[in-house]
Design a protein around this motif. Structure first.
Motif: not given
Ligand code: SER
Length: 607
Positions: A187, A194-196, A198, A201
């Motif tokens: 990231w 974000p926790t989840k 994707d 993204d």
């Protein structure tokens, strides 16, 4: 995060695998693959290692690590964004039948997350995410990889299963070792993580790929299990280098710093706070990326020079695209040598071949720039003369491209500049017509790499046709006598003789030549029928056809079969051929000689 230099990062990786996990460091191979017609450039660290991944013993052992120079041009249109580059360095560790999935994942995890003092990158686990292969008819869902990450403390929310299009690697060419992979993402943003996870993204940047090389893809498209299971990993040097320095893209690191500055000052423009998608930013990145790639290609020990075929063509296009984007930035006069000089100086330490070959690099760049300058001048004059509706058709753009090497994008630009014409422009139609003209030309021409197998012969007089069929017999006979490594590197036929270049390391013995002649003449005496079928590249592979499977425009290829039931040969080819081998007469090899390193040349006749 403590900043790091490029040399330090390369060292950190090598030292981690050598010092902590017993790997042997091996040098980067050439950017130009040797004796391998399936790809033009080395596209990944595993590529030069293919024979060892297939079981040959590597002199340095079963655990290897290195930094490999790579070129990928498949995504050339993406260059200009934050992450796509045509030249890049790949950090890789390999297990040749030694450790496998669980250990490989553990090592990656340790390198990513341990502190710099402990020879790792010191990345926060919180910023990492992972993908695993979801499974299909050829291989099961990779729960082993999923579980291995979980055991190391990764949250299930941060692991996604993805299909083959995403989580399967290889083969590098049409056939060879391949398998499911697990990919690692970072990231790279100030925004909260974000926790989840994707995977869609793209703030999540893919940085590392661990391939579990368990299969070999065969010529007929099937997969067989490899006896020796290997690990092949590739960590994107430029991407990791950017994030280790707290920036989004390698263009903002020392790798490009001086080149970007030089381009800005030559162009005399102000970048202000332009967004990455801004045309100025894209053009400046294209110039810097393409000239870096061109410098490395020209500086490679197996270096090529700009030309209209194969690697030379790619090199020419990289240089010409860089010049065009340079013009867009307002750079006038010659400039490519200057930018290349910056790269030679900056990379000379890590890649001394650039220093050794600098004269050649500069000479070739200057020559290509001059030649392209002339091309553009002539092309522009012609375009100006032709200020009519003709311009709007892709056919005219093709004529310009064919006659002057004038890029179709530039014809488009000229149209856009003309207010009278711009309104009438239908871009889709333009490109369609351009491609149609290109296709039609390809079917007629024999020159150029991709035409070798897709077009008809220019001279289809009877004797050329006979020699062409004889070439197929020769190709197959060579494989039978010398081995399966024999692959076509070139073919040229006149009405008197055939000439055939093929991969083979040694001079053929008189016995081998006799044997090849005998096999070919036996097929002629048997008067085998020759048939032609059109099929998709996939089906051609399945049918076991040989020849280059590169079909640029996707669709169908012609496959010529010699013999009926147990066919003697099947080959992708544009034709034409005789209808029965009995028409050929007697086949004789006139000469067998070296053509270039690892390539032999045969001249043969029919009488
Ligand atoms: N071959 C894989 C890749 O190129 C891992 O090295 O991503």
């Amino acid at each position: 995060m403590k900043k790091i230099t490029a040399n330090e990062l390369r060292r950190l990786y090598i030292d981690f695998f050598v010092g902590k996990h017993d790997h042997a460091e091996i040098p980067s191979s050439s950017l130009i693959p040797e004796n391998d017609p399936t790809v033009l450039f080395t596209t990944a660290g595993m590529h030069p290692l293919v024979p060892f991944l297939l079981g040959e013993a590597h002199p340095s052992g079963r655990r290897l690590v290195n930094v490999q120079k790579c070129i990928r041009t498949g995504d050339v249109d993406e260059v200009g964004d934050d992450t796509h580059l045509t030249f890049f360095e790949m950090l890789g560790n390999w297990s040749l039948g030694d450790y496998f999935k669980k250990d490989a994942i553990k090592m990656s995890f340790e390198f990513l997350t341990s502190s710099r003092e402990a020879s790792g990158l010191g990345l926060e686990l919180e910023r990492l995410a992972f993908t695993c292969f979801e499974g299909d008819k050829n291989a099961p869902r990779d729960e082993e990889a999923f579980n291995a990450w979980c055991e190391l403390g990764v949250s299930e929310d941060r692991i996604a299963y993805l299909p083959k299009s995403e989580n399967w690697w290889g083969p590098a060419g049409q056939t060879g070792p391949c398998g499911p992979d697990t990919e690692m993402f970072y990231w790279n943003s100030d925004k909260p993580v974000p926790t989840k996870f994707d995977p869609e993204d793209d703030t999540w940047v893919e940085i590392w790929n661990n391939v579990f090389m368990e299969y070999n893809k065969n010529e007929d498209g099937s997969y067989s299990e490899l006896e020796q299971k290997n690990i092949d990993t590739g960590l994107g040097f430029e991407r990791v280098f950017a994030l280790m320095n707290g920036v989004r893209t390698a263009y903002e690191t020392e790798l490009f710093e001086e080149a970007v500055e030089a381009v800005r000052s030559l162009g005399g423009y102000d970048i202000g706070d332009a967004e990455p998608s801004d045309e100025l930013v894209v053009s400046e990145r294209v110039v810097c990326d393409h000239l870096r790639a061109a410098t490395f290609i020209l500086g490679d020990p197996m270096g090529v020079t700009p030309s209209n075929t194969d690697q030379g063509y790619v090199l020419r296009m990289l240089i010409r695209r860089a010049i065009r984007h340079g013009r867009k930035l307002g750079i006038e006069g010659e400039f490519v040598r200057k930018i290349a000089g910056i790269y030679v100086r900056y990379y000379g330490d890590a890649y001394p071949e650039l220093i050794d070959n600098q004269e050649k690099i500069f000479e070739e760049l200057v020559r290509e720039e001059e030649q392209f300058g002339k091309t553009l001048e002539k092309g522009l004059r012609e375009v100006e003369k032709c200020c009519s509706d003709d311009l709007l058709g892709g056919g005219f753009a093709f004529y310009m491209y064919e006659t002057y090497g004038f890029p179709p994008e530039m014809t488009l630009e000229e149209i856009r500049k003309d207010s009278g014409l711009a309104g009438k422009l239908d871009e889709k139609k333009f490109w369609k017509e351009f491609e149609e003209a290109l296709e039609a030309h390809k079917a007629k021409s024999r020159t150029g790499a991709e035409q070798k197998f897709s077009g008809g012969l220019a001279d289809d007089s009877e004797s050329v046709t006979r020699l062409h069929t004889a070439t197929h017999l020769l190709h197959k006979a060579l494989k039978q006598v010398l081995g399966d490594h024999v692959a076509q590197k070139g073919s040229n036929i006149t009405s008197e003789r055939l000439r055939f270049d093929f991969t083979h390391d040694e001079k053929m013995t008189p016995e081998q030549k006799e044997e090849v002649e005998k096999i070919v003449n036996e097929q002629i005496e048997a008067d085998l029928p020759i048939t032609c079928e059109e099929m998709t590249v996939e089906d051609a592979k399945k049918a076991g056809a040989i020849g280059l499977f590169e079909s640029k425009y996707g669709d169908k290829v012609k496959v010529y079969t010699v013999g009926s039931k147990d066919a003697f040969s099947k080959e992708i080819c544009g034709g034409p051929h005789v209808s029965g081998t009995g028409e050929l007469g007697k086949f004789k090899i006139k000469k067998e000689e070296s053509s270039s390193r690892g390539v032999r040349r045969i001249k043969a006749v029919l009488s």
